[in-house]
Design an enzyme around this catalytic site. Structure first.
Site, PDB file in Angstrom:
ATOM      1  N   ASP A 197       8.107  28.660 -38.931  1.00 12.40           N
ATOM      2  CA  ASP A 197       7.029  27.724 -39.855  1.00 12.40           C
ATOM      3  C   ASP A 197       7.913  27.376 -41.082  1.00 12.40           C
ATOM      4  OD1 ASP A 197       7.465  30.406 -40.968  1.00 12.40           O
ATOM      5  OD2 ASP A 197       5.485  31.106 -40.926  1.00 12.40           O
ATOM      6  N   ASP A 225       6.669  34.797 -34.281  1.00 10.76           N
ATOM      7  CA  ASP A 225       6.717  35.107 -35.270  1.00 10.76           C
ATOM      8  C   ASP A 225       5.514  36.526 -35.453  1.00 10.76           C
ATOM      9  OD1 ASP A 225       8.399  33.803 -36.898  1.00 10.76           O
ATOM     10  OD2 ASP A 225       7.181  32.235 -37.452  1.00 10.76           O
ATOM     11  N   ASP A 266      13.568  27.558 -40.184  1.00  7.24           N
ATOM     12  CA  ASP A 266      13.405  27.948 -38.809  1.00  7.24           C
ATOM     13  C   ASP A 266      13.821  26.672 -37.910  1.00  7.24           C
ATOM     14  OD1 ASP A 266      12.399  30.582 -39.150  1.00  7.24           O
ATOM     15  OD2 ASP A 266      10.362  29.861 -39.526  1.00  7.24           O
ATOM     16  N   ALA A 273       0.636  -1.464   0.197  1.00  5.58           N
ATOM     17  CA  ALA A 273       0.020   0.016   0.020  1.00  5.58           C
ATOM     18  C   ALA A 273       0.756   1.094  -0.098  1.00  5.58           C
ATOM     19  CB  ALA A 273      -1.093   0.112   1.342  1.00  5.58           C
TER      20      ALA A 273
HETATM   21  N1  LIG Z   1       5.382  36.280 -51.660  1.00  6.50           N
HETATM   22  C1  LIG Z   1       6.407  37.120 -51.633  1.00  6.50           C
HETATM   23  N2  LIG Z   1       7.032  37.441 -52.686  1.00  6.50           N
HETATM   24  C2  LIG Z   1       8.098  38.510 -52.354  1.00  6.50           C
HETATM   25  N3  LIG Z   1       8.169  38.958 -51.514  1.00  6.50           N
HETATM   26  C3  LIG Z   1       7.465  38.728 -50.236  1.00  6.50           C
HETATM   27  C4  LIG Z   1       6.476  37.905 -50.170  1.00  6.50           C
HETATM   28  N4  LIG Z   1       6.203  37.737 -48.949  1.00  6.50           N
HETATM   29  C5  LIG Z   1       6.847  38.432 -48.335  1.00  6.50           C
HETATM   30  N5  LIG Z   1       8.047  39.089 -48.869  1.00  6.50           N
HETATM   31  C6  LIG Z   1       8.842  40.095 -48.882  1.00  6.50           C
HETATM   32  O1  LIG Z   1       9.542  39.658 -47.674  1.00  6.50           O
HETATM   33  C7  LIG Z   1       9.435  40.494 -46.492  1.00  6.50           C
HETATM   34  C8  LIG Z   1       9.833  39.366 -45.657  1.00  6.50           C
HETATM   35  O2  LIG Z   1       9.030  38.345 -45.604  1.00  6.50           O
HETATM   36  P1  LIG Z   1       9.032  37.295 -44.439  1.00  6.50           P
HETATM   37  O3  LIG Z   1       8.239  36.195 -44.710  1.00  6.50           O
HETATM   38  O4  LIG Z   1      10.470  36.939 -44.294  1.00  6.50           O
HETATM   39  O5  LIG Z   1       8.695  37.769 -43.186  1.00  6.50           O
HETATM   40  P2  LIG Z   1       7.277  38.061 -42.648  1.00  6.50           P
HETATM   41  O6  LIG Z   1       6.425  37.699 -43.633  1.00  6.50           O
HETATM   42  O7  LIG Z   1       7.298  39.316 -41.957  1.00  6.50           O
HETATM   43  O8  LIG Z   1       6.933  36.990 -41.534  1.00  6.50           O
HETATM   44  P3  LIG Z   1       7.223  36.666 -39.881  1.00  6.50           P
HETATM   45  O9  LIG Z   1       6.592  37.794 -39.255  1.00  6.50           O
HETATM   46  O10 LIG Z   1       6.766  35.502 -39.835  1.00  6.50           O
HETATM   47  O11 LIG Z   1       8.757  36.350 -40.058  1.00  6.50           O
HETATM   48  C9  LIG Z   1       8.308  41.043 -46.535  1.00  6.50           C
HETATM   49  O12 LIG Z   1       8.235  42.221 -45.538  1.00  6.50           O
HETATM   50  C10 LIG Z   1       7.853  41.427 -47.895  1.00  6.50           C
HETATM   51  O13 LIG Z   1       8.446  42.731 -48.315  1.00  6.50           O
HETATM   52 CA   LIG Z   2      -1.201   4.140  -0.442  1.00  5.97          CA
END
Ligand SMILES: Nc1ncnc2c1ncn2[C@@H]1O[C@H](COP(=O)(O)OP(=O)(O)OP(=O)(O)O)[C@@H](O)[C@H]1O
Ligand SMILES: [Ca+2]
Length: 884
Positions: A631, A326, A635, A280
């Site tokens: 993501d 993020d 990362d 126990a």
């Molecule tokens: N699909 C895209 N094509 C071209 N340039 C992009 C695209 N998405 C974002 N960017 C440019 O790249 C920059 C950084 O984007 P990134 O994804 O690295 O950071 P975020 O979107 O701010 O994300 P997080 O906050 O998650 O880091 C943005 O501020 C934008 O100017």
């Molecule tokens: Ca016990």
């Protein structure tokens, strides 16, 4: 002919599928029947019988069974059978607990199972990877783990890492054209991609040619090592503690037996009592209950949209002192809307909300149309340099793909550009976006076979690559003051919390090289987009609640410093004297230098994923327990290095999910906070039932020990001891594991990860309450025995009842760190039910005549109950006033 030697249309023919339409549901069903699930044969789970038998392998239980056998042979049938039954029931309970824990873990695994993007019946959809069949057309993206063996149909800078297969960790570039050579090894089949290898860059589509064990991976799966079952630090600590407790219990039990024999009790009686007491008192079930409590907590987390991948994370969560998150998508909604456009040195604004295509473009209250110089081409290029598609479903617009891209499509529609324009252009090549490059380019060809490059991306990245600028009257050389005007425009947008994106182009000569290294240079800058991405509603409160709980929230973003600052201010994340660091400042800093100031930093802007690792390390060197979200593929290292790696259920890649210990189903920052609360609560609940179980055991041992020292008869007989162990330790302890959190759980600072189980006064509580429980049971026994020394059974019944009731009251004391009066005892319904059913079982054992001889009991009167209850309340209530 091998798959890699075939032209794509031959593959299609062979697999009876077209790459435009995908398989039909009927075909899928039929093929799944034929080939089975797309899964590698995994190891078998432990059989039910083994789990059941394991419950009896405990040393003391075996001795008890042996002793009972002896008792049975000596004619003590009733005792022997009763003990056997109790031991058996106990075994069943342990079995069910273990099965439950295992099942919920299996369910967890299922929930975090990978999904694949597949084209079926003409529509792209997400299905579990295990449901893929041969012939399925799938889309793969950087960060994906390839779900089956595929023949590549289309590749945009597609690179995969095949070390799982070949041991070679350098990425392999993939393409779609057939290879004529024969007898190629897997690594040379560069138009094939294999199950379980990783997409490190780019994107593409492919057609499934092998699933499950019929894959290259399947052929070597039999060689794979089995994954070991890991224990969490807490389970480990408890196992260690258990060893100490076993030794102590055995020692005390031996003492009880020795003193008893010395005082003249029969050796045989003392032996059986001693062994029962040992069974126990030894908390051999503790690690199992902890596992159950952890997995129950995990299920509660799932309800709050957090999936725990590693059980140990539940414990660490409660210690988190920093959340690095993020911005885009986690703190904000990731629903982008273009609000501002900068072109021809002018700032235009765009009306409309979300992805709805209603809205117009204005300059100073003048509606602008397609004739305004450069406007149409800017928006057209935004459509072409784009991977998203805009869809209308039930009257609402949705974006399939990157929201940044989606926003550009919506803006183009507001200008009246329709997707039919796509027919006039052909995309020849794509250089995909990633967070390191911060830009994306395509090479497009128009109807006249004229080629041009379109690049869009972060303005700071595009500006140095632009030699020209488009003005109202045509292309000009970019001058210093042009750059200044653009920078001012960027700042203006960013200060308004808008994300900035630049777009540029370059005409290409017919014979110009398409080599990516030299392409994105000497561009002609066209304009800027300013996009709004509203903060998620719940986040502001989650940040302030976390702050109250001693947890710092930190924003990490690839976005512009000013945009980040503006949003951080909106979210109340950035205090007045808080610092914002950007990527280039980080580059010039060592981990040590960063560490010195990191407690003042709240926002990291324009960072690349590589910076995240540095940030994690600096925080950890400052003594923090860091939760880090991510993501993308890049990362993963930071997620792994952090104490609690968090990935995104919706937007996250397979790689980050695999590296993480927690998945947010809704990608929401607020969910992290909920998970931390739950983590703290689970730990507190574990403390609660450890406290309860150990104090009860101390009470059980002490009442026996004191009675022996005072030369009294045995206050409890073996079956009673075993019954107490089964009934009071079973359900009520489990119910404590389900307890609600105490109100101040999120107002205390995070727990020190190094603190021991008995920290914060728990040791004292266990000993003091246990001691009192033992004493009151003894007093009850002595009082009853004094009056009726000829009726030992009566006195034993009183002692037994007092012990049980004292424990059942004490269980409510265990719910609070402060005092039994601190909380409403009826709050935890499970506990109330558990205690009520324990009391019912107690009444049955005392009052039901057939059981009286079995449990050596007799019916009690009202006066007896007054004595019993009066004493039972003492241990918990006495300390309720001292709050110790
Ligand atoms: N699909 C895209 N094509 C071209 N340039 C992009 C695209 N998405 C974002 N960017 C440019 O790249 C920059 C950084 O984007 P990134 O994804 O690295 O950071 P975020 O979107 O701010 O994300 P997080 O906050 O998650 O880091 C943005 O501020 C934008 O100017
Ligand atoms: Ca016990």
């Amino acid at each position: 002919m091998k798959w890699y030697q075939m032209d794509v249309d031959v593959v299609e023919q062979k697999l009876h599928v077209t790459t435009k339409h995908g398989l039909s549901d009927k075909q899928v069903e039929q093929r799944r029947k034929q080939y089975g699930e797309n899964r590698l044969a995994s190891e078998k789970s432990t059989s039910k019988w083994l789990i059941f038998l394991k419950q009896f392998q405990d040393f003391m239980v075996l001795i008890l069974l042996a002793a009972t056998l002896v008792a049975g042979m000596l004619g003590e049938y009733i005792d022997a059978i009763a003990i056997m039954v109790i031991v058996l029931v106990n075994g069943f309970l342990g079995y069910f607990q273990e099965r439950k824990a295992e099942k919920s873990l299996a369910k967890l695994k299922e929930m975090s199972a990978p999904v694949a993007n597949v084209l079926r019946d003409g529509a792209w959809q997400k299905v579990l990877s295990q449901d893929l069949v041969v012939g399925d057309v799938i889309r793969i993206n950087s960060g994906d783990r390839i779900p089956a063996d595929i023949r590549v149909l289309q590749a945009n800078s597609l690179e995969t890492e095949e070390s799982a297969l070949t041991g070679e960790s350098l990425p392999v570039m993939k393409h779609a054209s057939p290879i004529s050579r024969d007898n190629l090894d897997a690594q040379d089949q560069v138009n094939m991609s294999f199950m379980n290898t990783l997409v490190t860059r780019g994107s593409g589509t492919g057609i499934v040619v092998g699933t499950g064990m019929n894959t290259v991976m399947g052929q070597i799966a039999s060689l794979m090592v089995k994954t070991k079952k890991t224990t969490t630090p807490l389970e480990h600590k408890l196992a260690e503690l258990g060893k100490v407790l076993i030794a102590v219990s055995l020692l005390l039990t031996a003492l009880v037996v020795l003193v008893g024999v010395y005082q003249g009790h029969a050796v045989y009686n003392m032996f059986l009592a001693g062994v029962s007491l040992a069974v126990a008192a030894i908390p051999e079930g503790l690690p199992a209950i902890v596992t159950v409590a952890l997995s129950l907590g995990v299920q509660r987390m799932i309800k709050k949209k957090a999936i725990v991948r590693k059980l140990s994370a539940v414990e660490t969560l409660g210690c988190a002192s920093v959340i690095c998150s993020d911005k885009t998508g986690t703190m904000t909604e990731n629903k982008m809307t273009v609000k501002e456009v900068f072109l021809n040195d002018k700032s235009l604004y765009v009306t409309g909300d979300g992805y709805d295509v209603k809205g117009n473009i204005f300059f100073n209250n003048h509606k602008m149309d397609r004739n305004y110089p450069n406007l149409e081409s800017m928006f057209l290029y935004g459509m072409l340099c784009n991977n998203a598609s805009l869809m209308l479903r039930k009257g609402k617009y949705y974006v399939d793909g990157d929201p940044t891209d989606g926003a550009l499509l919506v803006a183009a529609r507001k200008l009246g550009l329709s997707h039919q324009l796509y027919d006039n252009y052909r995309i020849i090549k794509e250089l995909p976006f990633d967070s390191d490059r911060k830009r994306m380019s395509v090479i497009a060809e128009d109807e006249n076979k004229m080629r041009f490059l379109i690049t869009k991306g972060a303005p700071e990245v595009l500006l140095p690559r632009s030699a020209y600028i488009m003005k109202e009257d045509g292309r000009k050389l970019m001058r210093g003051d042009d750059q200044q005007t653009i920078k001012r425009a960027i700042d203006g947008m960013a200060d308004n919390a808008l994300r900035t994106l630049a777009i540029a182009m370059k005409p290409l000569a017919k014979d110009e090289s398409l080599d990516s290294a030299v392409l994105e240079k000497d561009l002609s800058f066209i304009g800027l987009y300013g996009m709004m991405d509203p903060p998620r509603k719940e986040v502001k409160q989650a940040i302030s609640e976390s702050r109250e709980a001693g947890i710092k929230s930190v924003m990490i973003t690839g976005d512009h410093e000013k945009t980040a600052r503006a949003i951080a201010t909106q979210l109340n994340l950035l205090p007045e004297n808080g610092m914002v660091l950007n990527g280039s400042q980080l580059n010039n800093m060592s981990v040590g230098e960063l560490r010195d100031i990191i407690d003042q930093v709240y926002v990291f802007a324009r960072v690349t994923p590589e910076h995240k690792l540095k940030i994690v390390e600096a925080f950890q060197e400052e003594g923090h327990i860091v939760a880090m979200t991510g993501d993308g593929v890049n990362d993963a290292p930071a997620i792994k290095a952090s104490d609690i790696g968090i990935s995104m259920g919706e937007s996250g890649t397979d790689v980050t999910k695999e590296a993480s210990s927690l998945i947010l189903m809704d990608d929401n920052f607020a969910t992290i906070k909920s998970a931390i609360i739950e983590g703290r609560n689970i730990y507190e609940n574990i403390r609660k039932f450890i406290r309860y179980l150990l104090a009860s055991n101390v009470g059980e041992i002490l009442v026996m020990l004191f009675a022996m020292l005072l030369a009294m008869p045995l206050p409890l007989v073996p079956v009673q001891i075993l019954w107490v162990n089964l009934v009071t330790d079973g359900l009520p302890a489990m119910a404590l594991g389900l307890d609600q959190s105490e109100d101040d759980v999120m107002k205390r600072g995070p727990r020190n990860p190094k603190e021991g189980i008995f920290a914060r006064g728990l040791g004292f509580k266990v000993i003091s309450r246990g001691f009192l429980i033992g004493i009151v049971a003894l007093i009850a026994f002595m009082t009853a025995y004094q009056d009726n020394s000829d009726n030992l059974i009566y006195a034993q019944t009183i002692a037994f009842t007092t012990l049980v009731m004292a424990q059942l009251i004490h269980v409510f004391d265990c719910r609070s760190e402060h005092s039994i009066f601190a909380r409403n005892p009826f709050e935890n319904k499970y506990l109330v039910l558990a205690v009520l059913s324990s009391i019912l079982l107690l009444l049955v054992v005392i009052y039901w005549e057939p059981l009286q001889p079995v449990f050596h009991t007799t019916a009690l009167g009202l006066r007896d109950w007054a004595l019993v209850l009066g004493l039972s309340f003492l241990p918990s209530v006495l300390f309720g006033f001292t709050k110790k």
